[in-house]
Each structure stands twice: as C-alpha cells, then as structure tokens.
Motif scaffolding. Structure first.
Motif, PDB file in Angstrom:
ATOM      1  N   UNK A   8       0.830  -1.205   0.000  1.00 28.50           N
ATOM      2  CA  UNK A   8       0.000   0.000   0.000  1.00 28.50           C
ATOM      3  C   UNK A   8       0.866   1.258   0.000  1.00 28.50           C
ATOM      4  N   UNK A   9       1.942   1.233   0.793  1.00 30.05           N
ATOM      5  CA  UNK A   9       2.853   2.378   0.838  1.00 30.05           C
ATOM      6  C   UNK A   9       3.556   2.586  -0.504  1.00 30.05           C
ATOM      7  N   UNK A  10       3.978   1.480  -1.117  1.00 26.23           N
ATOM      8  CA  UNK A  10       4.648   1.569  -2.413  1.00 26.23           C
ATOM      9  C   UNK A  10       3.684   2.100  -3.471  1.00 26.23           C
ATOM     10  N   UNK A  11       2.440   1.582  -3.464  1.00 18.76           N
ATOM     11  CA  UNK A  11       1.437   2.033  -4.428  1.00 18.76           C
ATOM     12  C   UNK A  11       1.120   3.510  -4.241  1.00 18.76           C
ATOM     13  N   UNK A  12       1.055   3.942  -2.968  1.00 22.31           N
ATOM     14  CA  UNK A  12       0.792   5.352  -2.686  1.00 22.31           C
ATOM     15  C   UNK A  12       1.945   6.227  -3.151  1.00 22.31           C
ATOM     16  N   UNK A  13       3.183   5.786  -2.883  1.00 27.61           N
ATOM     17  CA  UNK A  13       4.345   6.577  -3.269  1.00 27.61           C
ATOM     18  C   UNK A  13       4.448   6.698  -4.786  1.00 27.61           C
ATOM     19  N   UNK A  14       4.103   5.628  -5.488  1.00 29.69           N
ATOM     20  CA  UNK A  14       4.185   5.646  -6.951  1.00 29.69           C
ATOM     21  C   UNK A  14       2.930   6.238  -7.591  1.00 29.69           C
ATOM     22  N   UNK A  15       1.966   6.607  -6.747  1.00 32.41           N
ATOM     23  CA  UNK A  15       0.695   7.135  -7.243  1.00 32.41           C
ATOM     24  C   UNK A  15       0.038   6.165  -8.223  1.00 32.41           C
ATOM     25  N   UNK A  16       0.028   4.889  -7.810  1.00 34.22           N
ATOM     26  CA  UNK A  16      -0.539   3.833  -8.655  1.00 34.22           C
ATOM     27  C   UNK A  16      -2.020   4.076  -8.894  1.00 34.22           C
TER      28      UNK A  16
END
Length: 310
Positions: free
Chosen positions: A57-65
């Motif tokens: 979730x953090x990675x998706x948020x950071x990448x603006x997935x």
C-alpha cells in the motif's frame, strides 16, 4: 550510451524478478519451520498478509498507482476476503500433510486449469501448444500424486483445491483488474485477505511460534516471501514487461524443490522430479503461448491482473 543504459535496466529487471521468484520459492520452507515451532496457519498468514499489505500500500501510494474503478472495488475486496484467503489457506494447510515439493508442484499446475476453463467457458480455441500444455500438466500431476514424495491424501487434495481456486481467482480478476491497476489492486486484495485472517485468528486463538527458529521463520515469511518478493517483482516487471517477468517466475517451483532438499531434508523421488519437470514445461508453454486471460505464470497473474501470491 542510451542502448547501454537500456541493457543495464533489462539486466536489473531480470535480476529483480529472479529475486522475487527465490523469495516466493522459499516460502513453504519458512512455513514448515514455523509450524514445527507451534505456529498455526491462521496466525502465520495474518502476519504475512498484514506486513505485505502495509508495504505494498505504501509503495502504491508513493508511486501514485492507479486505483481500480469504484464500481469494481466490491469485487476486488471479495477477491481478497474470499478468493485469496481460501486459496492461501488450502495451500499452507496442505504443507502440513505433504512435502513442500509436492504441494508447490501441484499448485503450479494452475495455468493448465486456467487454459482448460477458458476453453470450456469462454470458448477460446485450443491450439496444439495449449493442448500439449494441458496434457503435460496432467501427466505431471499424475506422476507427482501417484508415485512420488511424502504426501497424505489430505495434503494432495488441499493442494489441488488451492490450484483450482487460484485458477478461478485468476479468471475473475482478469475481468476486473487491468495492467495499470495491478499494484493498487494487489494491495487491496492483500489487505482484505489480512482482515479475513485477523477475524479468523481472533476466533480460533493466536498461536505464535515458540522457538527462536520459528520466530525467525515467521518474520522471514513476512519480510522476504512477502515484502521483498512483491516489491522486487513489480520493480522488475516495470523494466522487462509482464510476459518476461512471468517467464522468469517459473523458477519458483524449482527453488521450492531444491530448498526442500537443502533445508528440510526432503528427497524427492524420480517420479516427483519427472512430474515436476513436465509441470514446469507446461507452465513455460502457458506463458509463452499467451492463451489464458492473464497470459502469465502465481504467483503468476501478477503481471496482467492483480497478484497476491499463495
């Protein structure tokens, strides 16, 4: 200079996906060690999916997935709450009754099941390559089940149910999750599955590992076989593409077999090895011919639809 940079990115991409395959491949080893120390399936899977869900979730948020469309959210959540919870529970429970090699190899027969269901229910044409893939996977399963490895009937049945459920999961998710929303959808699915396991764990009781090795195995399952595995797969797939990433992921069952020999002392019979080879050949054929809705390898609809590995 630009070409050299592109080649470097490709090499890094292949290495990242290979790391992911290794991390997923050693997952049954960590599970068996944790079980031996007193942990149960529900506790183990809650910690695994909670850690994976938070990180992804953090990675998706950071990448603006890109998020899945609002209308698909109930289906995506149900894929986690029911579909992936059921699949992972059957897979991890099967590890209590059958060798890691047998369980892993039987699960990786799922691309053949996806192909079969696609032919039966979506009227896809059965080419020679896909027919050969089905035949090889079936023969491989017969060899693994009937002639090789330590496997109680309950373990074999649970592994086959996991493969069957995973096939249905792929077919459904392929209809509602696209490549552009794969990362965010995976995060939603994993978080939803962790909530299911939290509810089930609290009802049945928390059973934590009682030894240092069991604690380390549980932490390794959450860190390496979930956090690192998912991150490295998506990072690598972004560099080499979905199909190539899926092809590299066929290393997973091989890693499981060799890891079981090295760390658990499991010695697969020639029948298990032969059947496993047939299943892996069928898996490669399924990936390269791109006949299924996902066209990928399980953890393996990671590429075209949402992926939450067993």
């Amino acid at each position: 200079m630009q070409k050299r940079r592109q080649n470097k990115e490709l090499v890094i991409g292949y290495l990242l996906v290979a790391i992911s395959a290794v991390c997923f491949g050693i997952m049954p080893i960590f599970a068996r060690i944790a079980y031996a120390s007193g942990a149960d399936t529900l506790t183990l899977l809650f910690f695994r999916f909670f850690a994976g869900g938070v990180l992804l979730s953090l990675v998706a948020w950071k990448r603006k997935a890109l998020l899945p469309p609002k209308g698909y959210w109930p289906i995506v959540v149900l894929l986690g709450v029911l579909g992936y919870t059921g699949t992972s529970f059957c897979y991890f429970t099967a590890l209590k009754y059958a060798s890691a090699s047998v369980v892993s190899l039987l699960l990786y027969a799922y691309p053949a099941l996806v192909t079969l269901f696609s032919v039966l229910f979506t009227h896809e044409k059965l080419s020679f390559a896909t027919g050969l893939s089905l035949a090889l996977a079936l023969l491989g399963c017969i060899l693994v089940i009937g002639l090789g490895g330590h496997a109680e009937p309950k373990g074999v049945i649970l592994a086959l149910i996991a493969a069957f459920a995973y096939s249905l999961y792929i077919l459904i998710s392929a209809q509602v999750v696209g490549k552009r929303t794969a990362m965010a959808s995976s995060a939603v699915i994993i978080v939803s599955s962790s909530l299911s396991y939290l509810f089930l764990m609290l009802r049945s009781g928390v059973h934590l590992p009682q030894t240092v090795s069991g604690v380390l195995a549980t932490l390794s399952l959450a860190l390496f076989s979930t956090v690192v595995a998912f991150w490295s797969f998506f990072a690598g797939m972004g560099r080499i593409g979905a199909t190539n990433a899926s092809l590299v992921s066929t290393l997973e069952p091989l890693v499981t077999v060799f890891s079981a020999v090295l760390f658990l002392g499991e010695l697969p019979s020639f029948a298990t090895l032969g059947g496993g080879a047939l299943i892996i050949i069928a898996l490669v054929l399924s990936v390269t011919t791109q006949t299924s809705p996902t066209g990928t390898s399980p953890a393996a609809n990671r590429s075209d639809s949402s992926q939450a590995h067993s």
